[in-house]
Design an enzyme around this catalytic site. Structure first.
Site, PDB file in Angstrom:
ATOM      1  N   CYS A  69       0.399  -1.595   2.427  1.00 33.43           N
ATOM      2  CA  CYS A  69       0.096  -3.012   2.184  1.00 33.43           C
ATOM      3  C   CYS A  69       0.110  -3.313   0.680  1.00 33.43           C
ATOM      4  O   CYS A  69      -0.764  -2.859  -0.055  1.00 33.43           O
ATOM      5  CB  CYS A  69      -1.276  -3.323   2.795  1.00 33.43           C
ATOM      6  SG  CYS A  69      -1.956  -4.924   2.361  1.00 33.43           S
ATOM      7  N   CYS A  72      -2.973  -5.038  -0.673  1.00 29.45           N
ATOM      8  CA  CYS A  72      -4.097  -4.082  -0.700  1.00 29.45           C
ATOM      9  C   CYS A  72      -4.044  -3.241  -1.969  1.00 29.45           C
ATOM     10  O   CYS A  72      -5.066  -3.023  -2.633  1.00 29.45           O
ATOM     11  CB  CYS A  72      -4.058  -3.153   0.510  1.00 29.45           C
ATOM     12  SG  CYS A  72      -4.256  -3.960   2.103  1.00 29.45           S
TER      13      CYS A  72
END
Length: 149
Positions: A69, A72
């Site tokens: 991600c 993230c």
């Protein structure tokens, strides 16, 4: 007797009782010696996550993330900065949802990054999406009244 709080060790899962006045002194686990509180983000596994979210007596903010991600990964250094800014009254941790999918399924997590603030076994609030450190710190202070001052 001094006021004390229970903190779960992220490394070994042992519950430790720490005097509240010693939180800023960098307490360590009585079993394995790992840090229990401080400005560093702890890495949790599923067992430590479940035990800490249920048993910690300090507010605990958990970053639910995955290595694939992009947002993230972008937020990780901001989360670490927020941990330093907020101080020892709140513990910061992260858990990899790819390695521990049962955790995210159990919490009905539909998107990451997601921050969940826990206190005394209860979910207090959620904040989704990548955020700068200032937003993360403000979110914690808004939802933990004793830090607002």
């Amino acid at each position: 007797m001094q006021d004390a709080v229970k903190l779960v060790c992220a490394q070994c899962g042992q519950t430790n009782r720490v005097p509240s006045a010693r939180l800023s002194a960098g307490p360590k686990c009585g079993v394995c010696g790992a840090p229990l509180a401080g400005a560093k983000v702890m890495e949790l596994d599923a067992r430590a996550h479940d035990k800490a979210t249920r048993g910690d007596e300090l507010p605990l903010i958990v970053d639910y993330w995955a290595p694939w991600c992009g947002p993230c990964r972008m937020m990780a250094p901001e989360f670490a900065k927020a941990a330093q800014a907020v101080g020892p009254g709140v513990r910061f941790a992260k858990i990899n949802t790819e390695d521990f999918p049962a955790v995210s399924q159990g919490l009905a997590i539909r998107g990451i990054p997601l921050l969940i603030l826990w206190h005394r076994g209860r979910e207090v609030a959620r904040l989704s999406g990548a955020r700068p450190a200032s937003d993360i710190a403000a979110f914690v202070r808004q939802n933990v009244p004793q830090l607002a001052g």
